[in-house]
Design an enzyme around this catalytic site. Structure first.
Site, PDB file in Angstrom:
ATOM      1  N   HIS A  44      50.379  45.403  63.974  1.00  0.00           N
ATOM      2  CA  HIS A  44      49.848  45.854  64.734  1.00  0.00           C
ATOM      3  C   HIS A  44      50.218  44.187  66.614  1.00  0.00           C
ATOM      4  CE1 HIS A  44      46.722  48.066  62.840  1.00  0.00           C
ATOM      5  NE2 HIS A  44      47.921  48.689  62.964  1.00  0.00           N
TER       6      HIS A  44
ATOM      7  N   TYR B 135      36.424  46.006  65.948  1.00  0.00           N
ATOM      8  CA  TYR B 135      35.438  45.749  65.527  1.00  0.00           C
ATOM      9  C   TYR B 135      34.337  45.652  65.917  1.00  0.00           C
ATOM     10  CZ  TYR B 135      38.551  42.626  62.970  1.00  0.00           C
ATOM     11  OH  TYR B 135      39.196  42.280  61.389  1.00  0.00           O
TER      12      TYR B 135
ATOM     13  N   PRO C  10      34.846  38.127  55.182  1.00  0.00           N
ATOM     14  CA  PRO C  10      35.745  38.890  56.139  1.00  0.00           C
ATOM     15  C   PRO C  10      36.892  39.403  57.043  1.00  0.00           C
ATOM     16  CG  PRO C  10      34.554  40.583  55.195  1.00  0.00           C
ATOM     17  CD  PRO C  10      34.176  39.445  54.415  1.00  0.00           C
TER      18      PRO C  10
ATOM     19  N   LYS D 240      41.395  36.268  56.217  1.00  0.00           N
ATOM     20  CA  LYS D 240      41.452  35.227  56.335  1.00  0.00           C
ATOM     21  C   LYS D 240      42.048  34.699  55.127  1.00  0.00           C
ATOM     22  CE  LYS D 240      42.854  33.111  60.353  1.00  0.00           C
ATOM     23  NZ  LYS D 240      43.382  35.005  60.617  1.00  0.00           N
TER      24      LYS D 240
ATOM     25  N   TYR E 215      43.680  34.368  64.773  1.00  0.00           N
ATOM     26  CA  TYR E 215      43.357  35.874  63.801  1.00  0.00           C
ATOM     27  C   TYR E 215      45.213  35.397  63.070  1.00  0.00           C
ATOM     28  CZ  TYR E 215      43.226  40.769  62.858  1.00  0.00           C
ATOM     29  OH  TYR E 215      41.994  41.842  62.172  1.00  0.00           O
TER      30      TYR E 215
HETATM   31  P1  RFL Z   1      40.805  36.883  42.936  1.00  0.00           P
HETATM   32  O1  RFL Z   1      41.674  38.309  44.486  1.00  0.00           O
HETATM   33  O2  RFL Z   1      39.896  37.094  43.300  1.00  0.00           O
HETATM   34  O3  RFL Z   1      41.858  37.514  41.805  1.00  0.00           O
HETATM   35  C1  RFL Z   1      41.284  36.178  40.653  1.00  0.00           C
HETATM   36  C2  RFL Z   1      41.789  37.443  39.641  1.00  0.00           C
HETATM   37  O4  RFL Z   1      41.168  36.022  38.536  1.00  0.00           O
HETATM   38  C3  RFL Z   1      40.666  36.655  37.455  1.00  0.00           C
HETATM   39  N1  RFL Z   1      39.458  36.339  36.381  1.00  0.00           N
HETATM   40  C4  RFL Z   1      40.264  35.504  35.639  1.00  0.00           C
HETATM   41  N2  RFL Z   1      40.802  35.593  34.699  1.00  0.00           N
HETATM   42  C5  RFL Z   1      41.296  35.268  33.257  1.00  0.00           C
HETATM   43  N3  RFL Z   1      40.237  34.495  32.872  1.00  0.00           N
HETATM   44  C6  RFL Z   1      38.985  34.234  33.855  1.00  0.00           C
HETATM   45  N4  RFL Z   1      37.628  33.742  33.589  1.00  0.00           N
HETATM   46  C7  RFL Z   1      38.826  35.307  35.433  1.00  0.00           C
HETATM   47  N5  RFL Z   1      38.108  35.184  35.869  1.00  0.00           N
HETATM   48  C8  RFL Z   1      38.449  36.259  36.839  1.00  0.00           C
HETATM   49  C9  RFL Z   1      40.150  38.088  38.172  1.00  0.00           C
HETATM   50  O5  RFL Z   1      39.620  39.014  37.626  1.00  0.00           O
HETATM   51  C10 RFL Z   1      41.254  38.207  39.173  1.00  0.00           C
HETATM   52  O6  RFL Z   1      41.960  39.248  38.892  1.00  0.00           O
HETATM   53  O7  RFL Z   1      41.540  36.018  44.026  1.00  0.00           O
HETATM   54  P2  RFL Z   1      42.999  35.456  44.774  1.00  0.00           P
HETATM   55  O8  RFL Z   1      44.136  36.058  43.996  1.00  0.00           O
HETATM   56  O9  RFL Z   1      42.365  34.104  44.249  1.00  0.00           O
HETATM   57  O10 RFL Z   1      42.307  36.432  46.394  1.00  0.00           O
HETATM   58  C11 RFL Z   1      41.444  36.284  47.222  1.00  0.00           C
HETATM   59  C12 RFL Z   1      41.934  38.021  47.771  1.00  0.00           C
HETATM   60  O11 RFL Z   1      41.563  38.132  47.047  1.00  0.00           O
HETATM   61  C13 RFL Z   1      40.899  37.234  48.592  1.00  0.00           C
HETATM   62  O12 RFL Z   1      40.516  36.051  49.321  1.00  0.00           O
HETATM   63  C14 RFL Z   1      40.353  38.564  49.407  1.00  0.00           C
HETATM   64  O13 RFL Z   1      40.159  39.690  49.456  1.00  0.00           O
HETATM   65  C15 RFL Z   1      39.568  38.402  50.894  1.00  0.00           C
HETATM   66  N6  RFL Z   1      39.634  39.870  51.776  1.00  0.00           N
HETATM   67  C16 RFL Z   1      40.573  39.253  52.984  1.00  0.00           C
HETATM   68  N7  RFL Z   1      41.580  38.924  53.002  1.00  0.00           N
HETATM   69  C17 RFL Z   1      42.882  38.609  53.659  1.00  0.00           C
HETATM   70  O14 RFL Z   1      42.620  38.119  54.303  1.00  0.00           O
HETATM   71  N8  RFL Z   1      42.601  40.067  54.453  1.00  0.00           N
HETATM   72  C18 RFL Z   1      41.283  41.027  54.724  1.00  0.00           C
HETATM   73  O15 RFL Z   1      41.652  41.838  55.439  1.00  0.00           O
HETATM   74  C19 RFL Z   1      40.148  41.018  53.645  1.00  0.00           C
HETATM   75  N9  RFL Z   1      39.352  41.726  53.878  1.00  0.00           N
HETATM   76  C20 RFL Z   1      38.431  40.520  51.544  1.00  0.00           C
HETATM   77  C21 RFL Z   1      38.605  41.659  52.871  1.00  0.00           C
HETATM   78  C22 RFL Z   1      37.633  40.467  50.822  1.00  0.00           C
HETATM   79  C23 RFL Z   1      36.955  41.540  50.814  1.00  0.00           C
HETATM   80  N10 RFL Z   1      35.823  41.806  49.482  1.00  0.00           N
HETATM   81  C24 RFL Z   1      35.299  42.555  48.769  1.00  0.00           C
HETATM   82  C25 RFL Z   1      35.433  40.547  48.957  1.00  0.00           C
HETATM   83  C26 RFL Z   1      37.486  42.978  52.433  1.00  0.00           C
HETATM   84  C27 RFL Z   1      36.549  42.634  51.523  1.00  0.00           C
HETATM   85  C28 RFL Z   1      35.966  43.801  51.577  1.00  0.00           C
HETATM   86  C1  PHB Z   2      40.161  45.762  55.316  1.00  0.00           C
HETATM   87  O1  PHB Z   2      41.471  47.167  56.058  1.00  0.00           O
HETATM   88  O2  PHB Z   2      39.858  45.699  54.380  1.00  0.00           O
HETATM   89  C2  PHB Z   2      39.898  44.789  56.219  1.00  0.00           C
HETATM   90  C3  PHB Z   2      40.531  44.703  57.788  1.00  0.00           C
HETATM   91  C4  PHB Z   2      39.812  43.122  58.594  1.00  0.00           C
HETATM   92  C5  PHB Z   2      39.445  42.417  58.071  1.00  0.00           C
HETATM   93  C6  PHB Z   2      38.724  42.704  56.647  1.00  0.00           C
HETATM   94  C7  PHB Z   2      39.044  43.513  56.672  1.00  0.00           C
HETATM   95  O3  PHB Z   2      38.659  41.734  59.135  1.00  0.00           O
END
Ligand code: RFL
Ligand code: PHB
Length: 383
Positions: A72, A194, A286, A290, A378
């Site tokens: 994109h 957005y 989110p 980032k 971004y």
């Molecule tokens: P995770 O992915 O939470 O993984 C942590 C892992 O640790 C395990 N765990 C344990 N294992 C052993 N013993 C324990 N006691 C434990 N406790 C936990 C868990 O089961 C899990 O497997 O963290 P990590 O690896 O630091 O990754 C971070 C990302 O997952 C997170 O920052 C992103 O998903 C945030 N996020 C987004 N980030 C972006 O860069 N671009 C996006 O578009 C974006 N969209 C989002 C998002 C997060 C969202 N939610 C649901 C919070 C959209 C959403 C809706």
């Molecule tokens: C997503 O596709 O889940 C998504 C994309 C952009 C954002 C957050 C989440 O800023």
């Protein structure tokens, strides 16, 4: 058992760190509380910055991302139904789901991952050697190691084992969350939309040319059971500009969940032999996309630090890890907070607050300098 680095958590941070250490010849074991299927079932991030793309390539796991990811070069911003495109100039992002990143890293892993590791506990982080205890299939185990990487997300054990007096946390909890829906339908637009509306924020995103991801801002007290698919689509349409609303292709949701919004940083990131990385150390709302990208940056920095320690016998990298990673973390916190403030409705800000949001939107969509700054943040700041 003994290894050089124990990694707690097999999310994207833990798996990427494991791969980078493996490539540097550093032994590591990942302990993950859940099953691999459960980890892959979590629908989360969707947008990769150039730095994350480059890291996946450097780790040798970028081939499928380049085949299937969508490049994109801009985003659409809608304010009370008025649509503007922001061009990224010579920058870009890749739309490729976190689930796919995780799958690619899982498949590429050569070293051991123990899924279903229960009661993981960290010991002796300030001694010559650290220990991690856990239970697996009913039996108790212990691993002795040089270092522990806490990649276990916001609710993990790693950060919780640090004495409260040794850690400073900074936090803002927002009074709303994102209700997200995944649907097997082509995205409504070629790029992400957005949208700010007086009814609340909305986002049109995607996972592929045939699968879309949509979000609407809801009060944090809302229950997902109260949101039928029809109610969700009606609310989303009401918040979009008319052309986008008319083009929306709906269908039965294949996933629906509410994610809370939070800004959070825990400092420092090093506690003796324990290092915190990814969501274990920080959370961003989110809105700026980032979270995953920051997690990738943390583990790149940590892998370089540990490689310097084992290859050159230098402690400079591990000593500097926390400060280096925190610099970028706070810049991402700032941008995510700003974008959240611009696009969501905050009941407490009143009419003055809404007019300031409008002025901010007008400045952004009419100033070339503001758009360049938006694109720089971004798409990812350079190191
Ligand atoms: P995770 O992915 O939470 O993984 C942590 C892992 O640790 C395990 N765990 C344990 N294992 C052993 N013993 C324990 N006691 C434990 N406790 C936990 C868990 O089961 C899990 O497997 O963290 P990590 O690896 O630091 O990754 C971070 C990302 O997952 C997170 O920052 C992103 O998903 C945030 N996020 C987004 N980030 C972006 O860069 N671009 C996006 O578009 C974006 N969209 C989002 C998002 C997060 C969202 N939610 C649901 C919070 C959209 C959403 C809706
Ligand atoms: C997503 O596709 O889940 C998504 C994309 C952009 C954002 C957050 C989440 O800023």
């Amino acid at each position: 058992m003994r290894t050089q680095v124990v990694i707690i958590g097999a999310g994207p941070a833990g798996l990427m760190l494991g791969k980078l250490l493996e490539l540097s010849g550093i032994d590591n074991i990942i302990l993950e509380r859940r099953s691999a299927e459960y980890v892959l079932g979590r629908i989360r991030a969707g947008v990769l910055e150039q730095g994350a793309i480059d890291l996946l390539d450097a780790a040798g796991v970028g081939a499928r991302m380049h085949r299937e990811g969508l490049m994109h070069t801009g985003v659409e911003l809608s304010f009370d139904g008025e649509l503007h495109r922001i061009d990224f100039g010579d920058r870009k992002v890749m739309v490729y789901g976190q689930t796919e990143v995780t799958r690619d890293l899982m498949e590429a892993r050569g070293a051991q991952t123990i899924y279903g590791a229960e009661d993981v506990a960290v010991y002796d982080c300030n001694d010559d050697r650290a220990r991690v205890a856990y239970r697996h299939e009913g039996a108790a185990h212990e691993i002795e190691c040089d270092f522990i990487a806490g990649c276990d997300g916001f609710h993990g054990v790693s950060r919780a084992t640090v004495q409260p007096s040794d850690i400073t946390t900074y936090e803002r909890v927002y009074p709303f969350g994102w209700l997200g829906v995944l649907v097997e339908q082509p995205p409504v637009a070629d790029e992400l939309v957005y949208a700010h509306h007086e009814r609340g924020f909305a986002l049109c995103s995607m996972r592929s040319r045939t699968r879309s991801r949509y979000y609407v801002q809801v009060p944090i007290t809302e229950k997902v059971e109260d949101w039928s698919d029809d109610r969700f689509w009606d609310e989303l349409r009401a918040r979009l500009n008319p052309d986008t609303a008319a083009a929306l292709k709906t269908g039965p949701s294949i996933e629906k969940s509410i994610a809370p919004l939070r800004s959070f940083v825990a400092e420092p990131l090093r506690h003796g032999r324990l290092f915190l990385a990814g969501d274990a150390a920080h959370i961003v709302p989110p809105t700026g996309a980032k979270g995953l990208n920051l997690a990738m940056h943390d583990v790149k920095t940590l892998a370089e630090a540990l490689t310097g320690f084992y290859r050159q016998g230098s402690e400079a990298g591990i000593d500097g890890y926390s400060e280096r990673a925190l610099k970028r973390i706070w810049l991402a916190e700032r941008f995510s907070w700003w974008m959240t403030s611009l696009l969501h409705t905050f009941p407490e800000t009143g009419t003055f607050g809404r007019r300031i949001q409008r002025a901010e939107f007008d400045y952004l969509t009419h100033s070339e300098v503001a758009q360049r700054s938006f694109a720089e943040n971004y798409c990812g700041l350079s190191d």
